[in-house]
Design a protein around this motif. Structure first.
Motif: not given
Length: 269
Positions: A207-219
């Motif tokens: 879950p942490k890696a998934v959330a990180r990817r999504i947040r970096l797309q938003e970044v």
């Protein structure tokens, strides 16, 4: 339904100004595939002697691509890895991508998610190879999209998504919906351990890696907006401070937020 990929959208593309040059479009799959396919996309290019290095912070998803022209391989399966996807685009060609939901890989493939990275679809995965070859055999984009719908609906009827896959779907949907969402208690009624097992089995990441990817797309999306600053983006997305954002983006994309903004301005993006 099809529509252009908006350079201002959350696509993960790190040089969004190139999207128009690639004639990039989204294509909605058949409604019956809601648990199997998130979206399809298509790009077409003709660059002459020019070369473009394209980088993408991939969504947390396995993607199947059917490729033609100046491409490394005709049929490709890509599982997101720790770094942004990168390819040098040259010559002329086109790619149809099928972004699977977490439950989708087990529907279309006989293999587990496997190691991250890009691999050719070959005889070791006969179920997926048959589907991909049927799509590639169609002449036009419209025909290929029709085969995607027909073949994947047949595959899902033969091998429906598992409960574990559907749990992973729900977790990714929640993490995508709310970028600030904590990675515990993501799916009501499901334990954190069950969610972690489901995501690792279907995507090869927790879950942490998934959330990180999504947040970096938003970044990437926010930094590409006119007047954006790394400090403002860090605050908006809930990073502890700007240094945390810098380390996160540099770790995946190999560039600091400030350097990324400068590169976009230099490209006119």
């Amino acid at each position: 339904m099809s529509e252009p990929i908006d350079p201002a959208g959350r696509s993960g593309v790190l040089e969004p100004a190139n999207l128009e040059r690639f004639s990039a479009t989204w294509h909605a799959p058949h409604p019956a595939l809601v648990d199997v396919v998130e979206t399809c996309w298509h790009v077409r290019w003709s660059l002459g002697d020019e070369e473009i290095v394209q980088r993408v912070i991939e969504a947390p998803a396995v993607t199947i691509t059917i490729e033609r022209g100046d491409v490394p391989a005709a049929l490709v399966r890509t599982t997101p890895g720790p770094r942004a996807w990168s390819r040098t685009i040259r010559g002329a060609g086109e790619v149809l991508g099928i972004r699977l939901r977490p439950a989708g890989l087990a529907v279309v493939s006989d293999l587990p998610v496997g190691a991250p990275g890009t691999t050719r679809v070959d005889a070791d995965d006969p179920r997926l190879l048959a589907i991909a070859e049927a799509i590639a055999a169609a002449d036009t984009l419209e025909d290929r999209l029709r085969v995607v719908d027909d073949r994947l609906r047949a595959a899902a009827a033969d091998r429906p998504p598992t409960s574990e896959g559907l749990l992973a779907n729900a977790a990714v949907a929640e993490l995508t919906r709310a970028v600030h969402l904590r990675t515990s208690g993501v799916v009501p009624g499901a334990s954190d351990r069950a969610v972690q097992r489901a995501l690792r089995a279907t995507l090869g990441m927790g879950p942490k890696a998934v959330a990180r990817r999504i947040r970096l797309q938003e970044v990437a999306r926010l930094l590409a907006a006119p007047g954006a600053t790394p400090a403002a983006v860090a605050a908006e997305l809930g990073y502890a401070d700007q240094a945390h954002l810098t380390n996160d983006l540099r770790g995946v994309a190999g560039v600091t937020p400030a350097a990324y903004v400068r590169s976009l301005r230099a490209l006119g993006g």
